[in-house]
Write an enzyme that holds these catalytic residues in place. Structure first.
Site, PDB file in Angstrom:
ATOM      1  CE  LYS A 237      -8.968  12.856  14.666  1.00 17.52           C
ATOM      2  NZ  LYS A 237      -7.569  12.408  14.641  1.00 17.52           N
TER       3      LYS A 237
ATOM      4  CE1 TYR B 284      -6.067  -3.602   8.321  1.00 22.03           C
ATOM      5  CE2 TYR B 284      -6.962  -1.457   7.755  1.00 22.03           C
ATOM      6  CZ  TYR B 284      -5.936  -2.227   8.264  1.00 22.03           C
ATOM      7  OH  TYR B 284      -4.799  -1.619   8.712  1.00 22.03           O
ATOM      8  CG  HIS B 285     -11.020   0.193   7.227  1.00 26.29           C
ATOM      9  ND1 HIS B 285     -11.435  -0.607   6.182  1.00 26.29           N
ATOM     10  CD2 HIS B 285      -9.979   0.910   6.771  1.00 26.29           C
ATOM     11  CE1 HIS B 285     -10.665  -0.369   5.139  1.00 26.29           C
ATOM     12  NE2 HIS B 285      -9.778   0.536   5.459  1.00 26.29           N
TER      13      HIS B 285
ATOM     14  CE1 TYR C  68      -3.588   2.467   0.471  1.00 28.05           C
ATOM     15  CE2 TYR C  68      -3.146   2.541   2.824  1.00 28.05           C
ATOM     16  CZ  TYR C  68      -3.841   2.983   1.727  1.00 28.05           C
ATOM     17  OH  TYR C  68      -4.798   3.948   1.875  1.00 28.05           O
TER      18      TYR C  68
ATOM     19  CG  HIS D 267      -5.824   7.801  12.130  1.00 25.55           C
ATOM     20  ND1 HIS D 267      -5.325   8.508  11.086  1.00 25.55           N
ATOM     21  CD2 HIS D 267      -5.516   6.500  11.904  1.00 25.55           C
ATOM     22  CE1 HIS D 267      -4.721   7.675  10.246  1.00 25.55           C
ATOM     23  NE2 HIS D 267      -4.828   6.444  10.724  1.00 25.55           N
TER      24      HIS D 267
ATOM     25  CG  ASP E 145      -5.957  12.239  11.616  1.00 22.83           C
ATOM     26  OD1 ASP E 145      -6.129  11.136  11.073  1.00 22.83           O
ATOM     27  OD2 ASP E 145      -5.483  12.387  12.752  1.00 22.83           O
TER      28      ASP E 145
HETATM   29  C1  B12 Z   1      -5.966   2.206  13.636  1.00 19.01           C
HETATM   30  C2  B12 Z   1      -5.316   2.907  12.488  1.00 19.01           C
HETATM   31  C3  B12 Z   1      -6.133   3.271  11.424  1.00 19.01           C
HETATM   32  C4  B12 Z   1      -7.625   3.036  11.423  1.00 19.01           C
HETATM   33  C5  B12 Z   1      -8.299   4.200  12.191  1.00 19.01           C
HETATM   34  C6  B12 Z   1      -9.559   3.826  12.914  1.00 19.01           C
HETATM   35  C7  B12 Z   1     -10.058   4.974  13.746  1.00 19.01           C
HETATM   36  N1  B12 Z   1     -11.352   5.258  13.653  1.00 19.01           N
HETATM   37  O1  B12 Z   1      -9.314   5.591  14.480  1.00 19.01           O
HETATM   38  C8  B12 Z   1      -7.901   3.015   9.908  1.00 19.01           C
HETATM   39  C9  B12 Z   1      -7.730   1.612   9.418  1.00 19.01           C
HETATM   40  C10 B12 Z   1      -9.253   3.524   9.497  1.00 19.01           C
HETATM   41  C11 B12 Z   1      -6.750   3.853   9.397  1.00 19.01           C
HETATM   42  C12 B12 Z   1      -6.774   4.510   8.194  1.00 19.01           C
HETATM   43  C13 B12 Z   1      -5.736   5.258   7.682  1.00 19.01           C
HETATM   44  N2  B12 Z   1      -4.502   5.356   8.227  1.00 19.01           N
HETATM   45 CO1  B12 Z   1      -4.016   4.628   9.949  1.00 19.01          CO
HETATM   46  N3  B12 Z   1      -3.350   3.840  11.510  1.00 19.01           N
HETATM   47  C14 B12 Z   1      -3.928   3.199  12.477  1.00 19.01           C
HETATM   48  C15 B12 Z   1      -2.880   2.692  13.477  1.00 19.01           C
HETATM   49  C16 B12 Z   1      -2.597   1.257  13.141  1.00 19.01           C
HETATM   50  C17 B12 Z   1      -3.250   2.780  14.950  1.00 19.01           C
HETATM   51  C18 B12 Z   1      -3.787   4.100  15.437  1.00 19.01           C
HETATM   52  C19 B12 Z   1      -4.670   3.900  16.663  1.00 19.01           C
HETATM   53  O2  B12 Z   1      -5.867   3.978  16.601  1.00 19.01           O
HETATM   54  N4  B12 Z   1      -4.076   3.544  17.820  1.00 19.01           N
HETATM   55  C20 B12 Z   1      -4.811   3.332  19.047  1.00 19.01           C
HETATM   56  C21 B12 Z   1      -5.021   4.675  19.749  1.00 19.01           C
HETATM   57  C22 B12 Z   1      -5.702   4.483  21.087  1.00 19.01           C
HETATM   58  O3  B12 Z   1      -3.749   5.203  19.923  1.00 19.01           O
HETATM   59  P1  B12 Z   1      -3.366   6.710  19.541  1.00 19.01           P
HETATM   60  O4  B12 Z   1      -4.340   7.353  18.673  1.00 19.01           O
HETATM   61  O5  B12 Z   1      -1.944   6.747  19.164  1.00 19.01           O
HETATM   62  O6  B12 Z   1      -3.548   7.399  20.959  1.00 19.01           O
HETATM   63  C23 B12 Z   1      -2.676   7.173  22.042  1.00 19.01           C
HETATM   64  C24 B12 Z   1      -1.620   8.254  22.159  1.00 19.01           C
HETATM   65  O7  B12 Z   1      -1.124   8.687  20.913  1.00 19.01           O
HETATM   66  C25 B12 Z   1      -2.320   9.328  22.918  1.00 19.01           C
HETATM   67  N5  B12 Z   1      -3.202  10.269  22.250  1.00 19.01           N
HETATM   68  C26 B12 Z   1      -3.659  10.310  20.981  1.00 19.01           C
HETATM   69  N6  B12 Z   1      -4.473  11.351  20.804  1.00 19.01           N
HETATM   70  C27 B12 Z   1      -4.559  12.008  21.953  1.00 19.01           C
HETATM   71  C28 B12 Z   1      -5.248  13.141  22.325  1.00 19.01           C
HETATM   72  C29 B12 Z   1      -5.151  13.601  23.626  1.00 19.01           C
HETATM   73  C30 B12 Z   1      -5.920  14.794  24.037  1.00 19.01           C
HETATM   74  C31 B12 Z   1      -4.337  12.922  24.558  1.00 19.01           C
HETATM   75  C32 B12 Z   1      -4.241  13.399  25.928  1.00 19.01           C
HETATM   76  C33 B12 Z   1      -3.644  11.788  24.182  1.00 19.01           C
HETATM   77  C34 B12 Z   1      -3.754  11.333  22.894  1.00 19.01           C
HETATM   78  O8  B12 Z   1      -3.125   8.603  23.813  1.00 19.01           O
HETATM   79  C35 B12 Z   1      -3.518   7.346  23.275  1.00 19.01           C
HETATM   80  C36 B12 Z   1      -3.335   6.301  24.315  1.00 19.01           C
HETATM   81  O9  B12 Z   1      -2.118   5.677  24.242  1.00 19.01           O
HETATM   82  C37 B12 Z   1      -1.672   3.625  13.141  1.00 19.01           C
HETATM   83  C38 B12 Z   1      -0.310   2.999  13.376  1.00 19.01           C
HETATM   84  C39 B12 Z   1      -0.058   2.692  14.833  1.00 19.01           C
HETATM   85  N7  B12 Z   1       0.104   1.435  15.173  1.00 19.01           N
HETATM   86  O10 B12 Z   1      -0.074   3.599  15.646  1.00 19.01           O
HETATM   87  C40 B12 Z   1      -1.920   3.946  11.655  1.00 19.01           C
HETATM   88  C41 B12 Z   1      -1.489   5.276  11.096  1.00 19.01           C
HETATM   89  C42 B12 Z   1      -1.797   6.364  12.095  1.00 19.01           C
HETATM   90  N8  B12 Z   1      -2.311   5.415   9.886  1.00 19.01           N
HETATM   91  C43 B12 Z   1      -1.735   6.017   8.924  1.00 19.01           C
HETATM   92  C44 B12 Z   1      -2.334   6.315   7.661  1.00 19.01           C
HETATM   93  C45 B12 Z   1      -1.425   6.942   6.611  1.00 19.01           C
HETATM   94  C46 B12 Z   1      -3.682   6.046   7.392  1.00 19.01           C
HETATM   95  C47 B12 Z   1      -4.430   6.483   6.131  1.00 19.01           C
HETATM   96  C48 B12 Z   1      -4.362   7.971   5.968  1.00 19.01           C
HETATM   97  C49 B12 Z   1      -3.927   5.751   4.895  1.00 19.01           C
HETATM   98  C50 B12 Z   1      -4.448   6.298   3.602  1.00 19.01           C
HETATM   99  N9  B12 Z   1      -3.588   6.895   2.838  1.00 19.01           N
HETATM  100  O11 B12 Z   1      -5.580   6.192   3.305  1.00 19.01           O
HETATM  101  C51 B12 Z   1      -5.892   5.978   6.408  1.00 19.01           C
HETATM  102  C52 B12 Z   1      -6.932   7.074   6.345  1.00 19.01           C
HETATM  103  C53 B12 Z   1      -7.497   7.512   7.637  1.00 19.01           C
HETATM  104  C54 B12 Z   1      -8.079   8.894   7.692  1.00 19.01           C
HETATM  105  N10 B12 Z   1      -9.327   9.105   7.348  1.00 19.01           N
HETATM  106  O12 B12 Z   1      -7.411   9.823   8.069  1.00 19.01           O
HETATM  107  C55 B12 Z   1      -0.292   6.383   9.267  1.00 19.01           C
HETATM  108  C56 B12 Z   1      -0.059   7.872   9.523  1.00 19.01           C
HETATM  109  C57 B12 Z   1       1.300   8.277   8.949  1.00 19.01           C
HETATM  110  C58 B12 Z   1       1.899   9.527   9.498  1.00 19.01           C
HETATM  111  N11 B12 Z   1       1.465  10.089  10.587  1.00 19.01           N
HETATM  112  O13 B12 Z   1       2.838   9.970   8.911  1.00 19.01           O
HETATM  113  C59 B12 Z   1      -0.028   5.422  10.490  1.00 19.01           C
HETATM  114  C60 B12 Z   1       0.988   5.930  11.487  1.00 19.01           C
HETATM  115  C61 B12 Z   1       0.433   4.075   9.896  1.00 19.01           C
HETATM  116  C62 B12 Z   1       1.678   4.186   9.084  1.00 19.01           C
HETATM  117  N12 B12 Z   1       2.841   3.948   9.663  1.00 19.01           N
HETATM  118  O14 B12 Z   1       1.634   4.451   7.900  1.00 19.01           O
HETATM  119  N13 B12 Z   1      -5.719   3.848  10.257  1.00 19.01           N
END
Ligand code: B12
Ligand code: GTP
Ligand code: MG
Lengths: 672, 343
Positions: free
Chosen positions: A540, A171-172, A17, A546, A544
């Site tokens: 948000k 998947y999503h 991808y 996510h 984005d």
């Molecule tokens: C799940 C996921 C998705 C899901 C999202 C589902 C959803 N509704 O959220 C799906 C499959 C839909 C998706 C899609 C895409 N994704 Co995505 N996704 C991920 C993934 C695997 C995990 C993110 C996640 O949800 N983690 C779980 C949550 C709980 O963790 P978190 O958000 O990081 O939050 C934690 C901390 O960061 C913090 N935090 C976060 N936000 C906040 C806010 C506050 C106030 C506070 C206090 C704390 C806090 O606290 C949380 C607890 O630990 C990441 C990679 C990874 N493993 O991290 C890629 C990732 C974020 N995705 C990515 C991409 C590119 C996409 C797409 C844009 C791809 C595309 N070209 O189409 C698409 C489109 C999405 C869109 N519309 O924007 C990239 C972003 C690249 C970048 N930043 O440079 C990543 C990093 C993967 C990668 N390496 O390529 N994705």
């Protein structure tokens, strides 16, 4: 010495991808990937393209060329497939709300190159239903979205017969927290809604309907519990076979086959000790290749550095090599189904099917998937499942190696490089794309463009299939934003329920004294000291989608006593600052995973200053590399959290302290 | 030392009346603040804002109904109409809080339903948690709605879903609209059992659902009791759909019509006084219970005194409060006990 058997099965389609910066840069990447033995293309588009905005729209600021390739018109499509023969390529496009448009550009390009569209093969994801539940690139309300899906199906079945017009996605859903049962149930509900809609359109003769059913393919997930996942895929196959026979009377068993592609689970891939992700990815792949009867048709794998940022070509190559080792070195493809006849597997499959059937009945009783999306039911279920997952990680019941156990590690040589071990997209990409688009607008025939757009609006209003007028738009040089806006004017826009209004499970917490009850006391006493309960805005900004992190932060904050405002995804910095002002919040928490954190946090800070709110602390979370985190703190953000901060209670404690500090109160003592 | 920076109430009042959004926001924060110093400043802020306008200007609208009936969606549709006609709108949207033993937090979810994506300087939405207080609104809503009356043409209060808690809906606005959920017997039950007073305007939302909505509308028409109705007001029942945007215009027009009706019948200022008194009574009751109210002369006497002192209800309230306090601490004279106040 053992040698490979001669009559091995054909391996699946291997994809990566990818897409970034510009059509030209992505084309170069595709051609090297094909040279490395990749057998199909999987295009990642940037967020403006996915949400129907031009590169020069204010809403696209900071997002152009970031997470995928920007495609603003047929000229970009031409450059993306430069020297790639369309009639010999199998192209998968992850595109949804604007799927009809990108497909029109592809067909238009084929026509321009003199290629008969009947020879095109590939897939448009085009499952807009799950966009409302997880992926977030929706534009229009559910009714018009269903119609766009049906239009592309009706069109391709007749004119581009080798195309997979829609890829129903579970998947999503897993990436948003869904359990295997939920994945099965909601994907099948979506498939039914789509097929029912096509049937109701009356465009397909009844005897041709089985062909439509055959064209429906799926895009599924496979997580680390690989035995269960393997069973889930067998369950999918059985349920689809039964459903297509009973509900759509498809007599030919071949047309009832469950055809699916896979991306393995990425939610469980970790930022700490990222090398462990390699094991995870390989094990997850096992579940979709192991059993021949339920084997994937196409696979794309994430990279070891998934939770750090975008993968570099070498990272993607490593992921491709995992597939190649599995397919070409192991003896996997030499055997018939190795799980047939296992009573353990059969029992697990039964269990999943029964669970899924119950949930399907439940959704059908609510009026089907669309009604259950509009009411917020399904989104709440997903947020609830994800909350359970995170709580299990916090409590240690769910072990994640290197995250909540075995954290000791030697320094990893993988992450040492000067590039931060991630792909940096071209910072000039946005400006160049805007220039390219503006030059294109000058070069086209305005009268043709106007006429084509008029035709599009007319079709949207009359209900006539949207594809022919969209292809005319493509050939006339219409831009992605113009296509998107024309339909916005007819269909309107939609914001789905956020799903965070789930009930607190009181049995779990009542009468206990633990970290949560301690937090509640901290939140309440800080509120008392400040004169009113603590109020938090979770925002948000940008395109984005996510939402997982924002949702879980909002739910947890409510549970520990905050009054929480969360208005869903895709807001402008201006809207967020305005909400912060109107709501009188004590803190603004931004969640940004798309890589545009620098631009977006800075604009939110500036918009707050414009409103005399410089003293309201702003914190940010998401995929934010270390060096950027330092820059954000220097700009004025008060704290930055990333996936390694997996413990939400700890984050909440820190947030309360930030609020206290910003209001002249002492921080609470550290927990022992 | 107080860590909280509190604004100067007189200056704030001037800025609020000029319609400065930042001032409106910090005024609302102040009214929400329970610190002793903030309470004093709140009283002066309200005193500076009060005036003739509070009795006969603007339009205070209450929107209530069962959870999920579409209150926020309908408010959003109406805001479109008001904004088209150039009127500014302030909204106070109330959502339930979780129980205190569960942390007392709240998810304030109305905003996302009410606000459309475009930026609008003529619309101001503040969400509030009801903080487990009696009734579908938090006590803070009353003073906040007067602040908003000072700078917006229309002020809308959306309550939490009725049925979850009892509510005296007539006390939340000049015009009260009840949004009913089609195919749910709840509304009819409430009307029959008198849980709700008859609202001025009924909306049966989700008319896009067809027959069930029509049926509910006709049932409501029949079961609303006639006795306590105002003469010369027709209590319209409207079939509307917020999502399909149908029936909104005629529904919307009833609000202006009702506002005119109240003004012509000379009822508006009476309602406003009742509205203000309701708040004072509620505050006194929350703080001192029924016994405290008796100490201050009982409901009727308090009401009487408040309506005589038309513009100075807040000072009147502070006086009564201090008076009751002094009676509670009988024998231990404090600096509060020499207030002239009541008695
Ligand atoms: C799940 C996921 C998705 C899901 C999202 C589902 C959803 N509704 O959220 C799906 C499959 C839909 C998706 C899609 C895409 N994704 Co995505 N996704 C991920 C993934 C695997 C995990 C993110 C996640 O949800 N983690 C779980 C949550 C709980 O963790 P978190 O958000 O990081 O939050 C934690 C901390 O960061 C913090 N935090 C976060 N936000 C906040 C806010 C506050 C106030 C506070 C206090 C704390 C806090 O606290 C949380 C607890 O630990 C990441 C990679 C990874 N493993 O991290 C890629 C990732 C974020 N995705 C990515 C991409 C590119 C996409 C797409 C844009 C791809 C595309 N070209 O189409 C698409 C489109 C999405 C869109 N519309 O924007 C990239 C972003 C690249 C970048 N930043 O440079 C990543 C990093 C993967 C990668 N390496 O390529 N994705
Ligand atoms: N079919 C249909 N659904 C509607 C209509 N109006 C609102 N809804 C849906 O009803 C649900 C609740 O709408 P809200 O406007 O949030 O209702 P509410 O009464 O404000 O809800 P609470 O504030 O939570 O009590 C949402 O899913 C809306 O999409 C309508 O006219 N027709
Ligand atoms: Mg509401």
């Amino acid at each position: 010495m053992a040698t490979a058997r001669k009559n091995r099965d054909q391996p699946w389609l291997m994809r990566t991808y990818s897409g970034h910066s510009s059509a030209r840069a992505s084309n170069a990447l595709y051609r090297t990937n094909l040279a490395k033995g990749q057998t199909g293309l999987s295009v990642a588009f940037d967020l403006p393209t996915q949400t129907g905005y031009d590169a020069d729209s204010p809403l696209a600021r900071g997002e152009v060329g970031k997470v995928g390739v920007p495609i603003s018109s047929i000229e970009d499509m031409d450059q993306l497939f430069d020297q790639i023969p369309l009639d010999q390529m199998n192209t998968s496009m992850t595109i949804n709300a604007t799927a009809a448009w990108l497909l029109s550009l592809y067909i238009g390009l084929a026509q321009r190159r003199g290629i008969d569209p009947t020879r095109l093969s590939g897939t448009t994801q085009n499952d807009i239903i799950k966009e409302y539940l997880s992926r977030g690139t929706y534009i229009y309300p559910p009714g018009p979205s269903m119609r766009l899906i049906a239009d592309t199906i009706n069109y391709t079945v007749k004119h581009v017969p080798k195309w997979n017009p829609t890829n129903i996605c579970s998947y999503h859903l897993q990436e948003a927290g869904a359990t295997p049962v939920q994945e099965l149930a909601y994907a099948l509900c979506t498939a039914m809604a789509v097929l029912d809609r096509v049937k109701a359109s009356g465009e397909i003769a009844p005897d041709a309907f089985p062909q439509v059913v055959e064209r429906i393919s799926f895009f599924v997930n496979a997580g680390i519990r690989f035995i269960e996942e393997c069973c889930k895929l067998r369950a999918f196959g059985e349920m689809w076979d039964e459903l297509t026979l009973s509900r759509y009377q498809v007599a030919d068993p071949k047309l009832r086959r469950f055809r699916y592609g896979v991306q393995v689970n990425s939610l469980g891939l970790t930022e700490p000790q990222p090398e462990n992700n390699v094991q995870r990815i390989v094990l997850e792949m096992m579940s979709v290749v192991l059993s021949k009867r339920a084997r994937a048709r196409a696979i794309q794998l994430p990279a070891w550095n998934e939770a750090m940022g975008l993968p570099r070509p070498w990272d993607q190559q490593w992921a491709l090599r995992m597939q190649q080792v599995m397919a070409f070195e192991t003896d996997l493809l030499e055997y018939d189904d190795i799980l047939d006849g296992s009573p353990v597997i059969a029992a697990k499959v039964r269990e999943l099917i029964e669970g899924a059937k119950r949930e399907i009945e439940n959704v059908e009783a609510q009026g089907g998937i669309i009604a259950a999306i509009e009411s917020g039911y399904i989104k709440r279920e997903l947020v609830g499942s994800h909350m359970n997952r995170l709580r299990a990680i916090e409590s240690g019941d769910l072990k994640i190696i290197g995250v909540n156990c075995f954290q000791e590690t030697a320094e990893s040589p993988l992450t040492l490089g000067s590039d931060g071990a991630i792909m940096k997209t071209d910072p000039a990409a946005e400006r160049e794309q805007i220039e390219r688009l503006q030059a294109h607008r000058k070069n086209r025939n305005d009268a043709d463009v106007r006429a084509a757009l008029q035709g599009l609006s007319d079709a949207a209003r009359s209900g006539e299939n949207i594809m022919p007028s969209s292809i005319r738009c493509a050939l006339a040089g219409v831009s992605t934003g113009e296509w998107g806006d024309s339909l916005r004017a007819v269909f309107g826009e939609f914001r789905p329920p956020t799903g965070i209004d789930i009930a607190i499970d009181s049995r779990e917490v009542l009468g206990k004294k633990d970290r949560v009850t301690d937090l509640r006391t901290r939140v309440a006493s800080t509120g008392n000291a400040l004169g009113r309960p603590l109020k938090l805005l979770v925002g948000k900004p940008g395109l984005d989608g996510h939402s997982n992190g924002a949702e879980q932060v909002a739910v947890k904050a409510r549970d520990v006593g905050f009054e929480v405002v969360y208005d869903g995804i895709r807001l402008t910095p201006q809207q967020i600052a305005q909400a912060a002002q109107e709501e009188g919040v004590h803190m603004v928490g931004l969640s940004i995973l798309s890589g545009s954190h620098m631009e977006l946090v800075e604009s939110v800070l500036q918009e707050l200053r414009l409103r005399d709110l410089a003293n309201v602390p702003v914190i940010a979370g998401g995929i934010i590399p270390r060096e950027d985190a330092d820059k954000l703190l220097a700009l004025g953000a008060r704290a930055v959290y990333t996936p390694k901060d997996f413990n939400l209670n700890a984050i909440m404690e820190d947030m309360v302290d930030v609020i206290r500090e910003c209001n002249g109160l002492e921080r609470f003592a550290l927990r022992p | 030392m107080t860590p909280v920076n509190l604004p100067d109430p007189e200056q704030l009042a001037v800025r609020i009346m000029r319609g400065e959004r930042a001032a409106v926001a910090s005024g609302l924060n102040l009214l929400d603040n329970k610190l002793a110093e903030a309470r004093n400043r709140s009283a002066s802020l309200l005193a500076s804002l009060s005036g003739e306008r509070w009795l006969n200007d603007g339009h205070l609208i209450g929107v209530t109904g069962p959870p999920g009936a579409g209150k926020s969606s309908l408010v959003s549709a109406m805001i479109r109409e008001w904004r088209l006609s150039g009127r500014t709108v302030g909204v106070l949207a109330v959502d339930p809080s979780s129980r205190p033993e569960l942390g007392g937090g709240a998810l304030l979810g109305d905003r996302i339903r009410i606000k459309n994506s475009s930026h609008d300087e003529g619309l101001f939405i503040r969400s509030l948690a009801n903080r487990n207080q009696l009734g579908g609104v938090a006590t803070e809503v009353w003073p906040m709605s007067w602040l908003m009356l000072a700078c917006f043409d229309i002020v809308v209060i959306e309550t939490v879903g009725v049925g979850q808690t009892e509510i005296d809906i007539a006390e939340i606005g000049d015009t009260v609209c009840y949004v009913a959920q089609p195919a749910s017997g709840d509304t009819i039950q409430y009307l029959k059992s008198g849980i709700i007073e008859i609202p001025d305007i009924f909306a049966v939302n989700k008319s896009d659902l067809g027959a069930p909505a029509r049926k509910t509308a006709s049932e409501i028409g029949r079961s609303a009791s006639r006795q306590d109705r105002r003469e010369d007001w027709d209590y319209p029942v409207c079939l509307v759909s917020a999502t399909m945007n149908t029936g909104i215009k005629p529904f919307h027009d009833h609000f202006d019509r009702h506002r005119k009706f109240l003004a012509n019948a000379g009822l508006l200022d009476k309602l406003r006084i009742r509205h203000q008194s309701a708040w004072v009574m509620r505050l006194l009751k929350e703080e001192f219970g029924t016994f405290g109210l008796e100490l201050a002369g009982g409901q009727t006497q308090i009401g009487q005194r408040l309506s005589e002192n038309r513009f100075n209800q807040f000072e009147e309230y502070e006086r009564m409060r201090k008076h009751i306090l002094s009676r509670f601490f009988f024998g231990k004279p404090t600096e509060q006990s020499n207030q002239k106040g009541a008695s």
